[in-house]
Motif scaffolding. Structure first.
Motif, PDB file in Angstrom:
ATOM      1  N   LEU A 270       0.830  -1.189   0.000  1.00 55.62           N
ATOM      2  CA  LEU A 270       0.000   0.000   0.000  1.00 55.62           C
ATOM      3  C   LEU A 270       0.870   1.247   0.000  1.00 55.62           C
ATOM      4  CD1 LEU A 270      -2.482  -1.153   2.797  1.00 55.62           C
ATOM      5  CD2 LEU A 270      -2.792  -1.359   0.330  1.00 55.62           C
ATOM      6  N   ALA A 271       0.447   2.246  -0.760  1.00 52.00           N
ATOM      7  CA  ALA A 271       1.197   3.504  -0.826  1.00 52.00           C
ATOM      8  C   ALA A 271       0.224   4.666  -0.790  1.00 52.00           C
ATOM      9  CB  ALA A 271       2.054   3.552  -2.089  1.00 52.00           C
ATOM     10  N   GLU A 272       0.314   5.482   0.257  1.00 55.95           N
ATOM     11  CA  GLU A 272      -0.561   6.628   0.402  1.00 55.95           C
ATOM     12  C   GLU A 272       0.030   7.853  -0.294  1.00 55.95           C
ATOM     13  OE1 GLU A 272      -0.503   4.556   4.543  1.00 55.95           O
ATOM     14  OE2 GLU A 272       0.931   5.128   2.976  1.00 55.95           O
TER      15      GLU A 272
ATOM     16  N   CYS B 289      -4.764   5.816  -1.689  1.00 62.67           N
ATOM     17  CA  CYS B 289      -3.963   4.671  -1.264  1.00 62.67           C
ATOM     18  C   CYS B 289      -3.973   3.671  -2.417  1.00 62.67           C
ATOM     19  CB  CYS B 289      -4.549   4.053  -0.006  1.00 62.67           C
ATOM     20  SG  CYS B 289      -3.737   2.532   0.527  1.00 62.67           S
TER      21      CYS B 289
ATOM     22  N   TYR C 166      -2.685   6.709   7.730  1.00 65.35           N
ATOM     23  CA  TYR C 166      -2.240   5.438   7.188  1.00 65.35           C
ATOM     24  C   TYR C 166      -3.417   4.690   6.576  1.00 65.35           C
ATOM     25  CZ  TYR C 166       1.755   6.184  10.319  1.00 65.35           C
ATOM     26  OH  TYR C 166       2.845   6.700  10.964  1.00 65.35           O
TER      27      TYR C 166
ATOM     28  N   GLY D 170       0.320   0.907   4.900  1.00 68.46           N
ATOM     29  CA  GLY D 170       1.141   1.813   4.123  1.00 68.46           C
ATOM     30  C   GLY D 170       2.102   2.552   5.029  1.00 68.46           C
TER      31      GLY D 170
END
Length: 130
Positions: free
Chosen positions: A4-6, A22, A95, A121
């Motif tokens: 996961l990448a915010e 996200c 997050y 994330g």
């Protein structure tokens, strides 16, 4: 393995809006329930919003209900948090989190409980100023 990448954090004035994203990569995003959490220094991680894997059920913390909206676009494997009417108290590191939820009951208690998620994330900072 789900990653996961915010993104989308930043500074906003009180009363303004911000949208966090996200992006999920790897399996099994489609089978996953998603959550947004936030944390300020010295405080515990707080559940903000959760959304069921089908996207038709959402839960919110009382502190953000009516102001924040969680949504997901499975075609883009992206989970969103629309923040409206931002308040100073919304300042935090945010997050996103995920958990495969093919079985069991998905209710508010699970959706906002950090212990029910196993993918996280790195976080994105949101700062609300007056």
């Amino acid at each position: 393995q789900l990653q996961l990448a915010e993104s989308g954090g930043g500074s906003v004035q009180a009363g303004g809006s911000l949208r966090l994203s996200c992006v999920a990569s790897g399996l099994p995003y489609i089978s996953s329930c998603m959550g947004w959490f936030r944390q300020t220094p010295g405080k515990d991680l707080e559940g903000v919003a959760g959304i069921y894997r089908a996207g038709d059920i959402t839960f919110y913390a009382d502190s953000v209900k009516g102001r924040f909206t969680a949504s997901r676009d499975d075609a883009k494997a992206t989970f969103y948090l629309q923040m409206n009417s931002a308040q100073l108290e919304d300042t935090a590191m945010y997050y996103c989190a995920a958990v495969v939820c093919l079985t069991g009951t998905w209710d508010r208690a699970r959706a906002l409980n950090r212990d029910d998620y196993n993918y996280w994330g790195q976080g994105t900072q949101v700062t609300v100023s007056s």
